[in-house]
Design a protein around this motif. Structure first.
Motif, PDB file in Angstrom:
ATOM      1  N   PHE A 116      69.616  52.238   4.072  1.00  0.00           N
ATOM      2  CA  PHE A 116      68.640  53.224   4.495  1.00  0.00           C
ATOM      3  C   PHE A 116      69.070  54.284   5.135  1.00  0.00           C
ATOM      4  CE2 PHE A 116      65.637  49.132   5.106  1.00  0.00           C
ATOM      5  CZ  PHE A 116      65.054  49.309   3.997  1.00  0.00           C
ATOM      6  N   GLY A 117      70.173  54.724   5.632  1.00  0.00           N
ATOM      7  CA  GLY A 117      70.425  55.838   6.230  1.00  0.00           C
ATOM      8  C   GLY A 117      72.161  56.167   6.414  1.00  0.00           C
ATOM      9  N   ALA A 199      67.894  48.653  10.046  1.00  0.00           N
ATOM     10  CA  ALA A 199      67.427  48.215   8.937  1.00  0.00           C
ATOM     11  C   ALA A 199      66.296  47.419   9.276  1.00  0.00           C
ATOM     12  CB  ALA A 199      68.338  47.561   7.865  1.00  0.00           C
ATOM     13  N   GLN A 210      62.361  53.508   1.498  1.00  0.00           N
ATOM     14  CA  GLN A 210      63.246  53.792   0.456  1.00  0.00           C
ATOM     15  C   GLN A 210      64.682  53.984   0.714  1.00  0.00           C
ATOM     16  OE1 GLN A 210      61.843  53.814  -2.971  1.00  0.00           O
ATOM     17  NE2 GLN A 210      59.962  53.280  -1.504  1.00  0.00           N
ATOM     18  N   LEU A 212      68.685  55.119   0.684  1.00  0.00           N
ATOM     19  CA  LEU A 212      69.151  56.338   0.676  1.00  0.00           C
ATOM     20  C   LEU A 212      69.412  56.780  -0.640  1.00  0.00           C
ATOM     21  CD1 LEU A 212      70.062  58.634   2.989  1.00  0.00           C
ATOM     22  CD2 LEU A 212      72.197  57.160   2.891  1.00  0.00           C
TER      23      LEU A 212
ATOM     24  N   GLN D 108      64.758  56.884   9.329  1.00  0.00           N
ATOM     25  CA  GLN D 108      64.920  56.050   8.050  1.00  0.00           C
ATOM     26  C   GLN D 108      63.755  55.695   7.557  1.00  0.00           C
ATOM     27  OE1 GLN D 108      69.496  54.118   8.671  1.00  0.00           O
ATOM     28  NE2 GLN D 108      67.683  52.681   9.112  1.00  0.00           N
ATOM     29  N   GLN D 110      61.404  57.565   7.445  1.00  0.00           N
ATOM     30  CA  GLN D 110      60.721  59.138   7.139  1.00  0.00           C
ATOM     31  C   GLN D 110      59.232  59.220   7.287  1.00  0.00           C
ATOM     32  OE1 GLN D 110      61.307  60.360   3.162  1.00  0.00           O
ATOM     33  NE2 GLN D 110      63.301  59.165   2.984  1.00  0.00           N
ATOM     34  N   GLY D 171      65.387  63.121   8.181  1.00  0.00           N
ATOM     35  CA  GLY D 171      65.039  61.872   7.276  1.00  0.00           C
ATOM     36  C   GLY D 171      66.225  61.208   6.873  1.00  0.00           C
ATOM     37  N   ASN D 172      66.431  60.057   6.963  1.00  0.00           N
ATOM     38  CA  ASN D 172      67.292  58.974   6.533  1.00  0.00           C
ATOM     39  C   ASN D 172      68.644  59.201   7.292  1.00  0.00           C
ATOM     40  OD1 ASN D 172      66.299  59.259   3.305  1.00  0.00           O
ATOM     41  ND2 ASN D 172      66.192  57.554   4.375  1.00  0.00           N
ATOM     42  N   HIS D 173      68.408  59.980   8.331  1.00  0.00           N
ATOM     43  CA  HIS D 173      69.936  60.438   9.302  1.00  0.00           C
ATOM     44  C   HIS D 173      69.733  60.030  10.663  1.00  0.00           C
ATOM     45  CE1 HIS D 173      73.341  63.476   9.853  1.00  0.00           C
ATOM     46  NE2 HIS D 173      73.638  62.485  10.693  1.00  0.00           N
TER      47      HIS D 173
END
Lengths: 233, 233, 233, 233
Positions: A116-117, A199, A210, A212, D108, D110, D171-173
């Motif tokens: 996820f990241g 997660a 969603q 990554l 993650q 978003q 986002g995602n980070h």
């Protein structure tokens, strides 16, 4: 302790104590081993010994066929999984097994941990695999040896490389991780636990979260592990 | 403190302090007892005394009919549950009661804790039972004594053995655990809390998570507790 | 520090430090006060001072009309809520306010904390009330004073007694608790946080969880607080 | 260490150590920088150095074009994001980046972190923004520099001021935070993590939870940051 395996035992001891310090185990629910490829032996924690009383000289030395080379105590009950992996993956130097809670929860849920990241992508480029529980005949047979077979089969089925993915969940059981040495195996156990917790939280906040995207997976992995890596010293 | 029960008091004191060290209680929300079968007495924590000031000599000694044999303080308000269990289960040596959060949450949810993984199966082969809340007449009567009856009835109804299942949740209340001695009872309280947390997380990740299959339950329990057990020293 | 309020300041200081030790605050997100009914004054934490540097002599003494009697620093920004409650509830001796996470989460969710178990019933016999957020004119007016009005109105609307229910959540804000002295107010903040966490977990495990039945609420509350109470020394 | 940047290095070192003490990082998953506007340089943590061995003299000094002015180690892999922000926001004095778990989980997922309560409104008056993940060409290009562009674009799109909103999620980070100096940037990282956890819990308890109303947002922000602020000393 005058033993030719003194430094191997100390490496193994320190890594086991780290498992405890990193809050990855309660009581004796975990074990770490370290290998000496030159001498064809590995060192592992004795079974059921509390961390408070564990000493470097309690560590057991065995060959890859599980014969005790040095040590008076009974080795970890998971020893045969370790030896199987050392035999089959000749380039790994250490293995860790824990019952850390978020890792175990995903294993009990029988789900791969989705990527996820970037915390995840800094360490591997795929979901963290969860092997299905073993078939009954494997369980009733040489169980810990067969746990090793289950790990190899899962990597084969999913077309994964143990050099790139240094961790797995065994369905309904918990995590095994490995690395170039015992300290790296423990590091991977902690990373897995952190990523598994993130997660879990991500899906609680957004069940439609969603994965990554590929470009970001590649970027983060490459900057840490690629040939032009610029992370670390 | 020159008392024939000096070592019994110390065992009880140490076990109560462990409850605190293992993060199973806040303030005084818990108690542990230890039995001396030879003398027909048990030792228990005084009611409402903070762990910071508790001393071995504060521990109360009672017979199985709740008569104080030694001690100047009032014993734990749950004393009659302890004495009832000692009277009925002649082979147990210690009992612990906590308000640990995940154990209490399952008790408040009035749900058995499903056996989802090997961390659970390393300790027992069934779901962790949750007794229904007591009927009004039992509550209004001799409440703590009747809590003991509720525990025994639950084990009878579910056809469980207290020698194999050393823990129970009381619906809307919290956990009681026991074992061969007070330290083992406390150990079981910690195991229950860890397993209760993992089961909670498992269902959050996968509401359709399946129970562990029989072959794996048997394997893990046997390797630790069977006649050919190979776990521990 | 030669002051006639020396011991009052020390009581207030110790209670504020407990808030920190019990993990109920980060940074300066909380405050505790203690009252001296004989002299008609109360002591409160100075605003925004970190716990690491707080000293007993920094504590501010005020009368119930918020005039500073002793002290050189600015008192907590919530001071007027404290003074309002001391004025209206003449039998309380201490007040605590925190931003503890589970308490705040229920306040932000604008939900009363349901009475699900005996941990809750050991302390009060009703749900923990959550006051609705204030009307715009109360917010834009004398805000902290009006927070006190909001608390009293909530207790009137729900027909609760502040002697039996020593805690409240303010919608979208957080908890206030009180008691016979400052230490008891802090104790109640911790109890509220523990009960709020357990209730949250209970609903995650079983969204249909039922409130504790009346007989059990009464039993647990009476054994600790009734005229024949047998809990504690 | 005789360097004209000695105190800048020490400020940067202390802030990085705080990140660790506040439980915002595991291993080396985070970095803090501090700027010296007079000399046109900033100080940042060396890449991948564990906190246990980090020393003030290891801190790297760079100009805003990422040229190393002083220091022998490789700077944080995120250095170009820091320099970009210092160049574009001339009034900030420190920047922090972590992989704290609740902040990362929202990133993650978003999702912006909704403003649900006064803990949030004490620090900012809007939701905490989550920038969308970058486009592939930005990722494959000068990634860390482009992360800075992504931050500025997000603030422009949402019409936010970096002086009022001192934090963002990528986002995602994960999170970036800033402030008048390095210590304030770290403070904002902790506040973000606390607020992110409370918002997560709030939605678990009540998925229909409503945002804080405008009058209350304004009141809490003004009492701490308005021209008649009365919070703090």
């Amino acid at each position: 302790m005058s033993s030719k395996y003194k430094s191997l035992k100390e490496e193994c001891y320190e890594a086991n104590m780290q498992l405890n310090a990193l809050d990855l185990v309660v009581y004796t629910f975990g074990n770490v081993s370290a290998v000496d490829r030159g001498n064809g032996v590995f060192a592992i924690k004795p079974s059921g010994v509390p961390y408070e009383t564990l000493k470097p000289e309690n560590i057991i030395i065995l060959d890859y066929d599980n014969n005790i080379v040095e040590g008076t105590m009974r080795p970890s009950s998971d020893t045969k999984t370790h030896s199987f992996l050392y035999k089959n993956w000749e380039d790994i130097g250490g293995i860790a097994h824990t019952h850390a809670k978020f890792s175990c929860a995903w294993a009990q849920a029988q789900k791969d941990v989705p990527i996820f990241g970037t915390t995840h992508a800094d360490h591997l480029t795929t979901d963290i695999p969860c092997a299905p529980p073993m078939s009954d005949d494997l369980i009733e047979g040489n169980y810990e040896h067969n746990t090793g077979i289950q790990i190899l089969n899962c990597f084969k089925d999913k077309n994964l490389s143990h050099k790139e993915v240094e961790m797995i969940l065994i369905g309904n059981h918990g995590p095994f991780t490995w690395g170039k040495n015992a300290a790296k195996a423990v590091y991977n156990s902690k990373v897995l636990e952190v990523v598994a917790e993130m997660a879990y939280l991500t899906l609680q906040i957004n069940p439609e979260a969603q994965r990554l995207k590929d470009s970001l997976i590649k970027k983060h992995y490459e900057r840490k592990h690629g040939k032009n890596a610029y992370y670390g010293q």
